[in-house]
Design an enzyme around this catalytic site. Structure first.
Site, PDB file in Angstrom:
ATOM      1  N   TYR A  53      27.773  12.208 -16.581  1.00  0.00           N
ATOM      2  CA  TYR A  53      27.789  12.391 -15.129  1.00  0.00           C
ATOM      3  C   TYR A  53      26.451  12.935 -14.634  1.00  0.00           C
ATOM      4  O   TYR A  53      25.771  13.645 -15.371  1.00  0.00           O
ATOM      5  CB  TYR A  53      28.898  13.368 -14.731  1.00  0.00           C
ATOM      6  CG  TYR A  53      30.301  12.873 -14.939  1.00  0.00           C
ATOM      7  CD1 TYR A  53      30.593  11.531 -15.201  1.00  0.00           C
ATOM      8  CD2 TYR A  53      31.379  13.757 -14.881  1.00  0.00           C
ATOM      9  CE1 TYR A  53      31.893  11.103 -15.390  1.00  0.00           C
ATOM     10  CE2 TYR A  53      32.687  13.332 -15.062  1.00  0.00           C
ATOM     11  CZ  TYR A  53      32.940  12.006 -15.324  1.00  0.00           C
ATOM     12  OH  TYR A  53      34.226  11.586 -15.513  1.00  0.00           O
ATOM     13  N   GLY A 240      39.032   6.782  -3.313  1.00  0.00           N
ATOM     14  CA  GLY A 240      38.980   6.971  -1.872  1.00  0.00           C
ATOM     15  C   GLY A 240      39.788   5.975  -1.071  1.00  0.00           C
ATOM     16  O   GLY A 240      39.999   6.154   0.145  1.00  0.00           O
ATOM     17  N   LEU A 242      42.975   5.430  -0.994  1.00  0.00           N
ATOM     18  CA  LEU A 242      44.219   5.986  -0.467  1.00  0.00           C
ATOM     19  C   LEU A 242      44.009   6.984   0.666  1.00  0.00           C
ATOM     20  O   LEU A 242      44.981   7.427   1.278  1.00  0.00           O
ATOM     21  CB  LEU A 242      45.027   6.620  -1.606  1.00  0.00           C
ATOM     22  CG  LEU A 242      45.658   5.609  -2.569  1.00  0.00           C
ATOM     23  CD1 LEU A 242      46.174   6.292  -3.832  1.00  0.00           C
ATOM     24  CD2 LEU A 242      46.779   4.829  -1.883  1.00  0.00           C
ATOM     25  N   LYS A 245      40.059   5.449   4.460  1.00  0.00           N
ATOM     26  CA  LYS A 245      38.748   5.368   5.116  1.00  0.00           C
ATOM     27  C   LYS A 245      38.094   3.999   5.012  1.00  0.00           C
ATOM     28  O   LYS A 245      37.130   3.721   5.739  1.00  0.00           O
ATOM     29  CB  LYS A 245      37.809   6.440   4.563  1.00  0.00           C
ATOM     30  CG  LYS A 245      37.444   6.305   3.087  1.00  0.00           C
ATOM     31  CD  LYS A 245      36.614   7.504   2.643  1.00  0.00           C
ATOM     32  CE  LYS A 245      36.287   7.466   1.159  1.00  0.00           C
ATOM     33  NZ  LYS A 245      35.542   8.684   0.745  1.00  0.00           N
TER      34      LYS A 245
END
Length: 346
Positions: A53, A240, A242, A245
């Site tokens: 990450y 994102g 759900l 947006k």
């Protein structure tokens, strides 16, 4: 904040886990530190990261930056390391990390030590294999996945790795071992070898799971419950989707879709109608869709913790509110109906 067992380790983890994969990229160091403070203050005791990450996208030049952000938080907050359960991951073969090196008995120690240095700590509570050496059906590969590994070779590789993991347990650098992007058969082999005394027992499986992605509901669900290997659900908000947006073709500036237009293969011609079905349920019942999605995860019998990521503090604040929400039987029945009408949208 409800606490759940982390396998048979004796550790307990909060029902929500702070995911950090945007720290050091979309989320600045200062914002990442603010999220750590807020999450712990709200009762979260579980934070997940990985050597590769940040993401969106993964780049060779930023590998390890997320762990570094957590490390500077540790440096600024001496004495707080014991306040929470820290999980990180070693990348599997083909990653940009370590030039694509596979997970082996000889790669575990130097990789772990590099993570510990970046994290500015001398141990991690849960050390996870990010994906198996033999490959995985995860990341939308389920549509074409064809297993090729031979059982004895796989088990020998696992046994070698368990020996290296046990050495880390013995010297105190890790407390527990977890899997990620794993299958039911693979998890069963790890358990079989641990029972034979080859190394630490699997504590958890971190696989994708949400209202839109329910592969775990099949064989892994039964294994998870029967063997006390809880699910750490990643992408419980479906990257994102759900939140609603992206409905109507919207692509908010700075959002994940603005950086990854296909959302890692999730954006299909079926996904927005499926998402709308869940958004409609939330609207009918006066629920925030984020709260509904995360509260639903809590109803699953195999759930240890749902890992959510927040680019901003405001998104974190919304997610934290989900712990106050309990879904009615009517809502759960409507979710079941929506799932039957929109199975496997990606």
């Amino acid at each position: 904040m409800k606490m759940n067992p982390l396998g048979r380790t004796g550790m307990t983890v909060s029902e929500l886990c702070l995911g950090t994969m945007t720290f050091g990229n979309q989320t600045t160091e200062a914002e990442g530190h603010r999220q750590m403070d807020a999450a712990l203050a709200a009762g979260i005791n579980f934070v997940d990261t990985a050597e590769m990450y940040p993401v969106n996208p993964v780049r060779a030049e930023t590998i390890g930056r997320t762990e570094e952000v957590l490390g500077t938080w540790h440096a600024a907050n001496p004495g707080r390391r014991g306040d929470y359960i820290l999980a990180t991951k070693i990348s599997g073969e083909g990653s940009l990390a370590r030039n694509g090196e596979a997970i082996t008995s000889t790669s575990i120690r130097p990789t772990l030590e590099a993570s510990l240095k970046r994290l500015q700590t001398d141990y991690v509570d849960l050390y996870q294999f990010h994906w198996p050496n033999r490959g995985s059906y995860m990341f939308r590969k389920n549509w074409t996945y064809q297993p090729t590994a031979r059982a004895e070779a796989v088990r020998q590789d696992m046994e070698d790795c368990l020996g290296a993991l046990q050495a880390e347990v013995d010297r105190g650098t890790i407390r527990a071992f977890g899997l990620s992007n794993e299958s039911a058969w693979g998890t069963a082999q790890w358990l079989r070898l641990a029972e034979a005394g080859k190394g630490p027992r699997v504590a958890s499986i971190q696989n994708e799971y949400s209202l839109l992605c329910r592969l775990y509901d099949t064989d892994l669900a039964e294994l998870s419950v029967a063997e006390d290997v809880g699910l750490l659900a990643f992408s419980p908000l479906a990257a994102g989707l759900l939140t609603g947006k992206y409905q109507g073709g919207a692509v908010p500036e700075g959002s994940r879709m603005s950086l990854s237009p296909e959302l890692g293969g999730r954006l299909t011609d079926r996904v927005l109608p499926a998402t709308q079905a869940y958004l409609d349920i939330a609207q009918r019942h006066g629920l925030d869709p984020v709260h509904m999605a995360l509260a639903w995860c809590r109803t699953r019998p195999f759930m240890a913790s749902a890992i959510f990521g927040a680019t901003t503090y405001q998104q974190l604040d919304v997610a934290l509110g989900s712990v106050e929400v309990t879904l009615s039987d009517e809502v759960l029945d409507e979710i079941t109906a929506a799932h039957k009408a929109h199975p496997m949208p990606y």
